[in-house]
Design a protein around this motif. Sequence first.
Motif, PDB file in Angstrom:
ATOM      1  N   LEU A 248       9.772   3.218 -10.420  1.00  0.00           N
ATOM      2  CA  LEU A 248       9.260   1.878  -9.943  1.00  0.00           C
ATOM      3  C   LEU A 248       9.986   0.800 -10.638  1.00  0.00           C
ATOM      4  CD1 LEU A 248       6.806   3.803  -8.629  1.00  0.00           C
ATOM      5  CD2 LEU A 248       5.386   1.875  -8.961  1.00  0.00           C
ATOM      6  N   GLU A 249       9.999   0.742 -11.940  1.00  0.00           N
ATOM      7  CA  GLU A 249      10.709  -0.126 -12.583  1.00  0.00           C
ATOM      8  C   GLU A 249      12.260  -0.350 -12.447  1.00  0.00           C
ATOM      9  OE1 GLU A 249       9.456  -2.466 -14.146  1.00  0.00           O
ATOM     10  OE2 GLU A 249       7.342  -1.878 -14.767  1.00  0.00           O
ATOM     11  N   GLN A 250      12.837   0.772 -12.119  1.00  0.00           N
ATOM     12  CA  GLN A 250      14.075   1.110 -12.256  1.00  0.00           C
ATOM     13  C   GLN A 250      14.372   0.330 -10.332  1.00  0.00           C
ATOM     14  OE1 GLN A 250      15.094   5.128 -12.509  1.00  0.00           O
ATOM     15  NE2 GLN A 250      14.972   5.192 -14.632  1.00  0.00           N
ATOM     16  N   ARG A 251      13.614   0.558  -9.613  1.00  0.00           N
ATOM     17  CA  ARG A 251      14.036   0.159  -8.243  1.00  0.00           C
ATOM     18  C   ARG A 251      13.622  -1.308  -8.099  1.00  0.00           C
ATOM     19  NH1 ARG A 251      12.931   3.403  -3.635  1.00  0.00           N
ATOM     20  NH2 ARG A 251      13.251   1.555  -2.476  1.00  0.00           N
ATOM     21  N   ALA A 252      12.754  -1.484  -9.040  1.00  0.00           N
ATOM     22  CA  ALA A 252      12.483  -3.380  -9.160  1.00  0.00           C
ATOM     23  C   ALA A 252      13.804  -3.880  -9.957  1.00  0.00           C
ATOM     24  CB  ALA A 252      11.205  -3.606  -9.851  1.00  0.00           C
TER      25      ALA A 252
END
Length: 272
Positions: A248-252
């Motif tokens: 999720l952090e990478q997508r953000a």
Amino acid sequence: MLNITPVANHREREKGIIVYPVYSRRSKGLSIGINLFPEKKACQFDCPYCEVFPFQSNTEFLLEQMEDDLQSCILNAQKQDIPIMDICFSGNGEPTLSPAFSGALNLAEDIRKKSAPSSQLVVITNGTGLLHPHIYSLLNEFAANPLLNIWLKLDAGTSDWYKKINRCQIPHDKLIEKIKSFVSCTTVTIQTMLCAINNEPPPEKEKKAWEELVCGLAAATIRKVQIYGKARAAPEDPLASELPAEYLEQRADSLRNIFAKKSITTPVEVYL
């Protein structure tokens, strides 16, 4: 009578309740939910991650009951000096489907202004109501108030992923076209669920299509982007499953980098 003990996992809505307090990760505090479907689930989407279990109740939605319970919930929070972040239409489905939606929205706004003026009024919607001119106009009119925040679901950038994660009969391109039209004249918050389907995360093609779509919308008028993960049990588990926080952090971060290159200042937030 309601008290201020928040429901732990939203299952209280399946007991015929109309107004319920909950600690919301996306609201960052106490949110008072309004459920327009206390008798059954009602939604055009059939998301495999949805936590609303099948149920039937004899409870009928009544504006009078909503008014009494909402006032009581607000008073209980204020007596305990608990800040109310928002009053939120969510519940057992898509609120804009309810014939009571317009009246309930106006009533909730009147109560918010009089009894909880520092809070926001939030409508969580999958966007399908925008296909109906009266709902489109109603939400557009209400969103002119900066204290009304529309959280507009956008889980998929491609039709293939839309069929897996939202499983809706409304064509993806038709819904996206209407969302683009609405966002061109109305400020919204985009919310996106990221989870695995059949143990598979969204494919790279989906990721790129979603980023392109969100960038186009952000170039118009978006308050923020909320990326959140699966955090509650669902009837169809394990069809939909949680993805690692790192994903999720990478997508953000990927979206933030694209925004920066395009000089888009829209915040991107992650809720685990």
